[in-house]
Design a protein around this motif. Structure first.
Motif, short mmCIF file in Angstrom:
data_model
loop_
_atom_site.label_atom_id
_atom_site.label_comp_id
_atom_site.label_asym_id
_atom_site.label_seq_id
_atom_site.Cartn_x
_atom_site.Cartn_y
_atom_site.Cartn_z
N LYS A 47 33.61 31.21 31.59
CA LYS A 47 34.65 32.08 31.05
C LYS A 47 34.47 33.51 31.58
N SER A 88 35.48 33.66 35.28
CA SER A 88 36.93 33.63 35.49
C SER A 88 37.57 34.94 35.04
N GLU A 89 37.07 35.56 33.98
CA GLU A 89 37.59 36.86 33.55
C GLU A 89 37.24 37.93 34.58
N GLU A 141 36.91 37.48 37.81
CA GLU A 141 37.78 37.29 38.96
C GLU A 141 39.17 37.84 38.70
N SER A 142 39.68 37.69 37.48
CA SER A 142 41.04 38.16 37.19
C SER A 142 41.08 39.70 37.14
N THR A 143 40.01 40.34 36.70
CA THR A 143 39.99 41.80 36.68
C THR A 143 39.68 42.37 38.06
N GLN A 146 40.95 41.31 40.83
CA GLN A 146 42.12 41.19 41.71
C GLN A 146 43.04 42.38 41.49
N GLU A 204 45.44 45.36 43.19
CA GLU A 204 46.22 45.56 44.41
C GLU A 204 45.62 46.72 45.20
#
Length: 60
Positions: free
Chosen positions: A41, A44-45, A47-49, A51, A53
């Motif tokens: 968990k 995965s958290e 990796e999402s933070t 990303q 731009e």
């Protein structure tokens, strides 16, 4: 050199169960499972933070 056969694994498993008992092994397994779930968990958290731009350079 020979690998470990299925019979050797079964004997080792039997000795471990006799030493620790099924209740302690069950608790250890559930603790390990929850630790792995927490690790997945957090990864995965992360990796999402991560990303974000890319910043576009300003043109002058």
């Amino acid at each position: 050199m020979m690998g470990i056969s299925i019979w050797q694994l079964l004997i080792i498993l039997l000795i471990v169960v006799m030493l620790f008992g099924t209740k302690r092994l069950r608790g250890l397994g559930s603790d390990l499972g929850s630790a792995i779930a927490g690790f997945r968990k957090s990864v995965s958290e992360g990796e999402s933070t991560a990303q974000v731009e890319p910043v576009k350079p300003e043109l002058k």
